[in-house]
Write a protein that holds these residues in place. Structure first.
Motif, PDB file in Angstrom:
ATOM      1  N   TRP A 128       0.783  -1.084   0.209  1.00 57.97           N
ATOM      2  CA  TRP A 128      -0.047  -0.058  -0.013  1.00 57.97           C
ATOM      3  C   TRP A 128       0.811   1.221  -0.037  1.00 57.97           C
ATOM      4  N   GLN A 129       0.285   2.266  -0.588  1.00 56.11           N
ATOM      5  CA  GLN A 129       1.032   3.648  -0.689  1.00 56.11           C
ATOM      6  C   GLN A 129      -0.039   4.750  -0.305  1.00 56.11           C
ATOM      7  N   PHE A 130       0.365   5.549   0.356  1.00 54.58           N
ATOM      8  CA  PHE A 130       0.001   7.067   0.563  1.00 54.58           C
ATOM      9  C   PHE A 130       0.879   7.849  -0.509  1.00 54.58           C
ATOM     10  N   ASP A 131       0.055   8.273  -1.730  1.00 49.41           N
ATOM     11  CA  ASP A 131       0.439   9.046  -2.593  1.00 49.41           C
ATOM     12  C   ASP A 131       0.179  10.587  -2.699  1.00 49.41           C
ATOM     13  N   ILE A 132       0.880  11.433  -2.909  1.00 46.36           N
ATOM     14  CA  ILE A 132       0.708  12.673  -2.946  1.00 46.36           C
ATOM     15  C   ILE A 132       1.369  13.390  -4.320  1.00 46.36           C
ATOM     16  N   GLU A 133       0.483  14.251  -5.217  1.00 45.03           N
ATOM     17  CA  GLU A 133       1.092  14.753  -6.164  1.00 45.03           C
ATOM     18  C   GLU A 133       0.649  16.133  -6.572  1.00 45.03           C
ATOM     19  N   ALA A 134       1.675  17.050  -6.690  1.00 41.49           N
ATOM     20  CA  ALA A 134       1.097  18.476  -7.113  1.00 41.49           C
ATOM     21  C   ALA A 134       1.594  18.722  -8.556  1.00 41.49           C
ATOM     22  N   ILE A 135       0.534  18.659  -9.757  1.00 42.52           N
ATOM     23  CA  ILE A 135       0.911  18.891 -10.886  1.00 42.52           C
ATOM     24  C   ILE A 135       0.790  20.185 -11.546  1.00 42.52           C
ATOM     25  N   GLY A 136       1.646  20.940 -12.134  1.00 36.80           N
ATOM     26  CA  GLY A 136       1.674  22.060 -12.688  1.00 36.80           C
ATOM     27  C   GLY A 136       2.153  23.160 -11.752  1.00 36.80           C
ATOM     28  N   ASP A 137       3.071  22.963 -10.737  1.00 37.05           N
ATOM     29  CA  ASP A 137       4.048  24.026 -10.086  1.00 37.05           C
ATOM     30  C   ASP A 137       5.276  23.576 -10.446  1.00 37.05           C
ATOM     31  N   PRO A 138       6.268  24.616 -10.867  1.00 36.52           N
ATOM     32  CA  PRO A 138       7.574  24.406 -11.113  1.00 36.52           C
ATOM     33  C   PRO A 138       8.319  24.235  -9.585  1.00 36.52           C
ATOM     34  N   GLY A 139       7.767  24.581  -8.632  1.00 30.41           N
ATOM     35  CA  GLY A 139       8.494  24.830  -7.504  1.00 30.41           C
ATOM     36  C   GLY A 139       9.236  26.043  -7.160  1.00 30.41           C
ATOM     37  N   PRO A 140      10.248  26.283  -6.318  1.00 31.45           N
ATOM     38  CA  PRO A 140      10.664  25.336  -5.491  1.00 31.45           C
ATOM     39  C   PRO A 140       9.846  25.020  -4.108  1.00 31.45           C
ATOM     40  N   GLY A 141       8.708  26.206  -3.727  1.00 27.94           N
ATOM     41  CA  GLY A 141       8.242  26.205  -2.787  1.00 27.94           C
ATOM     42  C   GLY A 141       7.391  24.791  -2.423  1.00 27.94           C
ATOM     43  N   VAL A 142       6.664  24.325  -3.631  1.00 24.62           N
ATOM     44  CA  VAL A 142       5.848  23.223  -3.439  1.00 24.62           C
ATOM     45  C   VAL A 142       6.960  21.892  -3.035  1.00 24.62           C
ATOM     46  N   ASP A 143       7.911  21.857  -3.570  1.00 23.85           N
ATOM     47  CA  ASP A 143       8.720  21.122  -3.344  1.00 23.85           C
ATOM     48  C   ASP A 143       8.911  20.851  -1.653  1.00 23.85           C
ATOM     49  N   ALA A 144       9.265  21.632  -1.014  1.00 24.48           N
ATOM     50  CA  ALA A 144       9.534  21.663   0.199  1.00 24.48           C
ATOM     51  C   ALA A 144       8.248  21.354   0.930  1.00 24.48           C
ATOM     52  N   GLU A 145       6.931  21.950   0.486  1.00 23.67           N
ATOM     53  CA  GLU A 145       5.528  21.680   1.251  1.00 23.67           C
ATOM     54  C   GLU A 145       5.353  19.992   1.181  1.00 23.67           C
ATOM     55  N   ILE A 146       5.923  19.292   0.132  1.00 23.44           N
ATOM     56  CA  ILE A 146       5.835  18.156   0.159  1.00 23.44           C
ATOM     57  C   ILE A 146       6.546  17.200   0.849  1.00 23.44           C
ATOM     58  N   VAL A 147       7.916  17.648   0.741  1.00 26.11           N
ATOM     59  CA  VAL A 147       8.892  16.923   1.845  1.00 26.11           C
ATOM     60  C   VAL A 147       8.181  17.131   3.259  1.00 26.11           C
ATOM     61  N   GLU A 148       7.670  18.397   3.553  1.00 20.40           N
ATOM     62  CA  GLU A 148       7.241  18.328   4.984  1.00 20.40           C
ATOM     63  C   GLU A 148       6.235  17.604   5.390  1.00 20.40           C
ATOM     64  N   LEU A 149       5.252  17.535   4.449  1.00 21.69           N
ATOM     65  CA  LEU A 149       3.904  16.834   4.451  1.00 21.69           C
ATOM     66  C   LEU A 149       4.272  15.510   4.768  1.00 21.69           C
ATOM     67  N   GLY A 150       5.330  14.850   4.211  1.00 22.05           N
ATOM     68  CA  GLY A 150       5.695  13.456   4.479  1.00 22.05           C
ATOM     69  C   GLY A 150       6.333  13.284   5.784  1.00 22.05           C
ATOM     70  N   SER A 151       7.106  14.201   6.084  1.00 21.62           N
ATOM     71  CA  SER A 151       7.621  14.180   7.504  1.00 21.62           C
ATOM     72  C   SER A 151       6.658  14.315   8.550  1.00 21.62           C
ATOM     73  N   ARG A 152       5.672  15.013   8.267  1.00 15.71           N
ATOM     74  CA  ARG A 152       4.709  15.227   9.429  1.00 15.71           C
ATOM     75  C   ARG A 152       3.897  13.943   9.371  1.00 15.71           C
ATOM     76  N   PHE A 153       3.467  13.464   8.315  1.00 10.49           N
ATOM     77  CA  PHE A 153       2.790  12.049   8.156  1.00 10.49           C
ATOM     78  C   PHE A 153       3.505  11.000   9.181  1.00 10.49           C
ATOM     79  N   TYR A 154       4.743  10.918   9.066  1.00 11.11           N
ATOM     80  CA  TYR A 154       5.492  10.067  10.055  1.00 11.11           C
ATOM     81  C   TYR A 154       5.206  10.181  11.319  1.00 11.11           C
ATOM     82  N   ARG A 155       5.645  11.553  11.527  1.00 16.86           N
ATOM     83  CA  ARG A 155       5.695  11.950  12.908  1.00 16.86           C
ATOM     84  C   ARG A 155       4.162  11.891  13.734  1.00 16.86           C
ATOM     85  N   ASP A 156       3.158  12.391  12.696  1.00 21.18           N
ATOM     86  CA  ASP A 156       1.811  12.084  13.420  1.00 21.18           C
ATOM     87  C   ASP A 156       1.586  10.614  13.680  1.00 21.18           C
TER      88      ASP A 156
END
Ligand code: HAM
Length: 438
Positions: A128-156
């Motif tokens: 099983w995977q929990f998958d997140i995708e942001a399509i249409g944003d070149p970053g770099p802000g959204v890159d950090a948003e997604i890395v942070e979201l994954g970290s938070r998921f593990y922590r929570d």
């Protein structure tokens, strides 16, 4: 030995395990919603070409691990079970014209994936995977948003010591020269390469960098680094991703050998590991940017980034850390028992009324003595027994608080309300249970 068993590399999730899985799925849903990622579901099968083209022909996932479905004679197309969700989600993005929606389109999905892998702990053929995708944003802000979201998921989820490994693997401007340089480097060391790596060298040289073969450690340590060869635009993007992560207080470790096993990646690449174990252990999750994938699958050039978090490996890691189990939500609050063993009708009717009123209730349907019925209520760890006796003719029942050992007469009409009130009081730690009565 039973005659039939679950297919090799697949597992049954039993009711003893599913409460934890449900909690992780709810957490994934909740975080995705909070971060503005909307649920998408794609089919578990796709045309095989979606993966061949999307993930890449010279990847383990496509070469060795794709569950191909033999086409029926009347169907020309060849299909495969999805080994990962990104290619299918991007196929859906293109198919449904999502490029005309406000960008970025932020999508989330949790579901089973299939890889014909050699099964071992943490490596399954259905996982099983929990998958997140942001399509249409070149970053770099959204890159950090997604890395942070994954970290938070593990922590929570309750997992401690998760480390982010971060790299940039360049883009079509700077990568070709790097790949040529890397190929030349490994060719110079061809005599020292294990046979598998020598074979990969001419086909997908980047994969040599994340080889786990001990014979590769020294060769890889001295290999040219992509992060020293990035073009200005990629270097600037990477610096800005790091700046955003620093501002969000997300710790990460730069790992120049991290290349990921799928061909679609450009620029940002990352993986999550339990700290200190990345040598022996597989990644808990990983992701990255895929700025060429939408175009590769027939859409207009559109950037994208996402991650896939393996839930099976997360559950294993939680167990290794001795994480506290989750209370079984299917424990009934009330068990309805009765003095007349044969009167299952009255017991089922009252349990049904309680359920309709929102109370988790079970009727004792075995025709046995009251004492045995009460024993089974205690075994269920129910909070209350509703006891049907002579009072029933007057429209009353006995409500027994099992842990407190107290009991009182309650009119049937008030039963659900009384149960809810006492149960809430109990859960909030006040001692307001039903008073002792007769
Ligand atoms: P991946 O690294 O191939 O990336 O898989 C992501 C995660 O799925 C792995 O880190 C691991 O936890 C889990 N996983 C993979 N294979 C298995 C297996 N055989 N058994 C158990 N767990 C496994 C992707 O799939 C990309 N689609 C991630 C992504 C999304 N990149 C951009 N967007």
């Amino acid at each position: 030995m039973p005659t039939f068993r679950a297919a090799r590399g697949t597992r049954d999730l039993l009711p003893t395990e599913t409460p934890l899985w449900s909690r992780l799925e709810r957490l994934a849903d909740d975080l995705a919603t909070r971060y503005g990622y909307r649920r998408i579901e794609t089919p578990m099968l796709e045309q095989a070409a979606v993966f061949e083209r999307g993930v890449g022909e010279v990847t383990d996932i496509v070469e060795k691990e794709l569950f191909r479905i033999t086409p029926r004679s009347e169907e020309a197309e060849s299909w495969a079970l999805r080994p990962e969700p990104t290619a299918g989600i991007v196929r859906a993005y293109v198919q449904h014209g999502m490029q005309t929606w406000p960008q970025p389109v932020k999508l989330a999905m949790t579901g089973p994936m299939f890889r014909y892998d050699r099964p071992q702990a943490g490596r399954y053929r259905q996982f099983w995977q929990f998958d997140i995708e942001a399509i249409g944003d070149p970053g770099p802000g959204v890159d950090a948003e997604i890395v942070e979201l994954g970290s938070r998921f593990y922590r929570d989820a309750g997992l401690t010591g998760v480390e982010v490994l971060l790299n940039s693997i360049g883009d079509p401007v700077c990568r070709p020269a790097y790949v040529a340089e890397l190929t030349a480097y490994y060719r110079d060391h061809a005599a020292d390469l294990p046979a598998v790596e020598r074979d990969r060298l001419e086909r997908n040289v980047l994969r040599l960098l994340d080889s786990k073969d001990p014979a590769m450690t020294a060769i890889n340590a001295a290999a040219p680094r992509i992060t020293d060869r990035l073009c200005d635009a990629c270097a600037e993007h990477f610096a800005s991703v790091r700046e955003h992560l620093d501002a969000l207080d997300v710790p990460y470790r730069l790992e120049p050998g991290l290349v990921r096993g799928l061909d679609y990646y450009t620029r940002t690449a990352f993986e999550y590991y339990v700290a200190g174990r990345e040598g022996q252990q597989q990644a808990l999750g990983g992701g990255g940017r895929y700025d060429g994938l939408v175009e590769l699958l027939g859409g207009k050039p559109t950037p994208g980034i996402g991650f896939g978090i393996g839930l099976d490996r997360l559950v294993l890691a939680l167990q290794e850390q001795g994480a506290r189990g989750v209370a079984d939500p299917a424990v009934p609050t009330v068990v309805v028992v009765g003095a007349d063993p044969a009167d299952t009708v009255a017991r089922l009717r009252i349990a049904t009324e309680l359920r309709a009123a929102g109370v988790a209730a079970r009727a004792e349907l075995a025709r046995r003595k009251l004492g045995k019925q009460l024993e089974s209520a205690a075994r269920d760890q129910a909070h209350f027994a509703v006891i049907l006796g002579d009072e029933l003719t007057a429209g009353d029942v006995q409500l027994r608080d099992l842990p407190a050992g107290t009991q009182k007469v309650v009119p049937l009409a008030d039963l659900a309300r009384e149960v809810a009130r006492s149960h809430a009081a109990h859960r909030h730690g006040t001692s307001e249970g039903p008073a002792t009565g007769d």
